[in-house]
Write an enzyme that holds these catalytic residues in place. Sequence first.
Site, PDB file in Angstrom:
ATOM      1  N   CYS A 138     -51.017  27.973   8.207  1.00 31.02           N
ATOM      2  CA  CYS A 138     -50.639  27.176   8.593  1.00 31.02           C
ATOM      3  C   CYS A 138     -49.542  26.895   7.953  1.00 31.02           C
ATOM      4  O   CYS A 138     -49.417  25.941   7.663  1.00 31.02           O
ATOM      5  CB  CYS A 138     -51.500  26.320   7.624  1.00 31.02           C
ATOM      6  N   ASP A 139     -48.886  27.674   6.644  1.00 27.69           N
ATOM      7  CA  ASP A 139     -48.210  27.920   6.057  1.00 27.69           C
ATOM      8  C   ASP A 139     -47.134  28.996   6.007  1.00 27.69           C
ATOM      9  O   ASP A 139     -46.791  29.458   4.899  1.00 27.69           O
ATOM     10  CB  ASP A 139     -48.500  27.228   4.573  1.00 27.69           C
ATOM     11  N   LEU A 140     -46.807  30.037   6.464  1.00 23.31           N
ATOM     12  CA  LEU A 140     -46.207  30.885   6.948  1.00 23.31           C
ATOM     13  C   LEU A 140     -44.708  30.984   6.811  1.00 23.31           C
ATOM     14  O   LEU A 140     -43.965  29.660   7.843  1.00 23.31           O
ATOM     15  CB  LEU A 140     -45.988  31.971   8.965  1.00 23.31           C
TER      16      LEU A 140
END
Length: 177
Positions: A138-140
Site C-alpha cells: 500500500c505504500d511502495l
Amino acid sequence: MLTLEPYEPEGIKPFVFHGSTSNIGRLKEHPNAVLKYYKEAWWDLSKPMNDARRSLYRSRFQVEETILRHLGDHPRVVKYIGTTANPHGIWLVEAHSGNLQQYQEQHGNTIEDSQRCKWCIQAAEAVSYIHSEGVLHCDLRPANCLLDKNLDLVLCDFGGSRFGKLSGKGLPDSGFF
C-alpha cells in the site's frame, strides 16, 4: 494551556530517519539495530496527538509487527528483531546505506545502470514475495526501499499495509497514491 514536550525516549541515539507517522532512532546498546516508534504531538502542533490518533498509530504498529512476523526472514524484507513497550516500537536490523530515495538524491547520475537494474529486480522480488504471502504493501516508493551495506534493496514500512482482515488503514503520502 497544554505544554508539548519533545518525545525523546531514553537510550535512543539521534534520528536515523523520520516519516509522516514515526521516527527511526539507533539504539545505544544495539549498534546494528534501529527502533521505529511513533511520533508524539510535538512534531506537528496543527495536529495534536489525541487518543484516536494515538490508537491509529498503535494499530499500525501492531499491523506492521504481525506482517513482519508472518513474512519471516527474507533477503528483500527488513529484518524484524522484536518490539519494545516503552517507548512502544519495533526493533529492526539497520540498513546502513539509508533508503533508495536518499541514495538517489545524494548520488544522482553517478549510479551505474547495472545497479539500477539490480534494484528493479530486487524490488520485484520483494513485491512478488510479499504478495505470495498475502500482504499488500500500500505504500511502495523509494523511501520505503532500504539499502543495506552491499546496496541490496530491502522493503520496509508495512504499517499501512493489508494482510487478510488486518489493515493499517494507511494511504501513502501525497504523490504516491
